[in-house]
Design a protein around this motif. Structure first.
Motif, PDB file in Angstrom:
ATOM      1  N   SER A   1       0.570  -1.277  -0.022  1.00 19.16           N
ATOM      2  CA  SER A   1       0.034   0.037  -0.104  1.00 19.16           C
ATOM      3  C   SER A   1       0.987   1.297  -0.077  1.00 19.16           C
ATOM      4  CB  SER A   1      -0.940  -0.083   0.975  1.00 19.16           C
ATOM      5  OG  SER A   1      -0.083  -0.038   2.220  1.00 19.16           O
ATOM      6  N   ASP A   2       0.378   2.302  -0.068  1.00 19.81           N
ATOM      7  CA  ASP A   2       0.942   3.868  -0.286  1.00 19.81           C
ATOM      8  C   ASP A   2       1.415   4.282   1.264  1.00 19.81           C
ATOM      9  OD1 ASP A   2       2.002   6.070  -0.589  1.00 19.81           O
ATOM     10  OD2 ASP A   2       0.141   6.933  -1.538  1.00 19.81           O
TER      11      ASP A   2
ATOM     12  N   SER B   1       0.261   7.678   2.596  1.00 22.90           N
ATOM     13  CA  SER B   1      -1.243   7.894   2.542  1.00 22.90           C
ATOM     14  C   SER B   1      -1.641   7.744   4.317  1.00 22.90           C
ATOM     15  CB  SER B   1      -1.911   7.123   1.616  1.00 22.90           C
ATOM     16  OG  SER B   1      -3.353   7.244   1.798  1.00 22.90           O
TER      17      SER B   1
ATOM     18  N   THR C   1      -4.227   1.940   0.829  1.00 18.92           N
ATOM     19  CA  THR C   1      -4.612   2.577  -0.363  1.00 18.92           C
ATOM     20  C   THR C   1      -3.417   2.022  -1.607  1.00 18.92           C
ATOM     21  OG1 THR C   1      -3.290   4.566   0.130  1.00 18.92           O
ATOM     22  CG2 THR C   1      -5.711   4.678   0.354  1.00 18.92           C
TER      23      THR C   1
ATOM     24  N   GLY D   1     -10.220   5.415  -1.638  1.00 13.53           N
ATOM     25  CA  GLY D   1     -10.464   6.023  -0.461  1.00 13.53           C
ATOM     26  C   GLY D   1     -11.505   5.606   0.557  1.00 13.53           C
TER      27      GLY D   1
ATOM     28  N   GLU E   1     -11.818   7.946   3.826  1.00 15.12           N
ATOM     29  CA  GLU E   1     -11.465   9.256   3.512  1.00 15.12           C
ATOM     30  C   GLU E   1     -12.591  10.265   3.537  1.00 15.12           C
ATOM     31  OE1 GLU E   1      -9.038  11.406  -0.277  1.00 15.12           O
ATOM     32  OE2 GLU E   1     -10.735   9.628  -0.831  1.00 15.12           O
TER      33      GLU E   1
END
Length: 275
Positions: free
Chosen positions: A54-55, A58, A63, A259, A263
């Protein structure tokens, strides 16, 4: 290729050609799915850790990373975009479709989900092994398909226009705001204009994706637009992939809001509806 494969078909496919197997088990309740993999997995399967792939920059959970990072992670698992890849999990369908979606989104050409997961494999007479796999590293040439996902502003536009179905895969209690969100700082409720289609309604008691006829009826009952490409969302982008998988079975495209509610529900300027 069809996005689903059953255990008998998988056994025949493995006898006919090389197949890369991926255990993509993950659970919201914190179950140690890596330990579950080490205890029993299909011979040759590697473990894909959704949190690790994942990122890292972030603030949102698991994500998508960028293409370079994803390609490196998949190459380290011995996967190439040209391989025949089958993903599964131990337990009812939950996270394997997320791995299927990620692989497809970054260019894997032949990737499928084992319907029923490890349970179906064992019930069909398949053997399991324990321990860790040691795959030979290879190269995965990752290229992001931008049409596979949407961002917050895309979802805001879709909701305002009203001509695109936004399908929320969370359970009714979370959708209606009757239960608290599992992540701190995230408001309960749903996006005004979104439709609740819980992922659990698409999975049968054996943990398998339901038949195409049943899926069609459930999407129709949810009021899915006939022409516009729908957007799928959930708590953090994992079970939204089950809706994408189901729509793919029905021959339809979909875009995933990566997201998701983690998010949307944490922003001060996004509208939230409860009750």
């Amino acid at each position: 290729m069809p996005p689903l494969i059953d255990a008998t078909e998988l056994s025949a496919l493995m006898a006919a050609q090389p197949v890369k197997l991926v255990d993509a088990g993950w659970r919201l309740d914190g179950t140690d799915t890596r330990a579950r993999y080490r205890a029993a997995h299909i011979p040759g399967a590697v473990f894909l850790d959704l949190e690790a792939v994942s990122d890292p920059a972030s603030p949102l959970p698991h994500t998508l990373p960028d293409a370079e990072a994803f390609g490196q992670a998949m190459g380290a698992l011995g996967l190439s975009e040209a391989d025949t890849i089958v993903v599964y999990e131990a337990g009812p369908m939950f996270s394997a479709p997320r791995a299927w979606w990620m692989l497809r989104t970054f260019g894997a050409r032949d990737v499928r989900v084992l319907n029923g997961g490890l349970r179906a494999w064992v019930e069909a007479g398949g053997k399991t092994v324990s321990g860790d796999a040691t795959p030979a590293p290879t190269r995965f040439n990752a290229r992001l398909d931008p049409d596979a996902l949407v961002g917050l502003e895309d979802v805001r536009t879709a909701l305002q226009s009203g001509d695109t179905s936004v399908l929320d895969a969370r359970g009714p209690a979370r959708f209606w705001g009757d239960s608290p969100e599992p992540r701190p700082g995230v408001r309960p409720g749903h996006m005004p204009g979104a439709v609740n289609l819980p992922y659990a309604d698409l999975v049968d008691p054996q943990g398998r994706l339901r038949s195409a006829v049943d899926l069609e009826a459930r999407f129709r009952a949810a009021g899915l637009h006939e022409t516009a490409v729908p957007v799928t969302t959930c708590g953090s982008g994992v079970t939204a992939a089950i809706l994408v998988l189901a729509l793919t079975v029905l021959g339809r495209s979909a875009r995933l809001y990566d997201g998701s509610w983690a998010e949307w529900g944490s922003h001060a300027d996004t509208p939230v509806q409860t009750g």
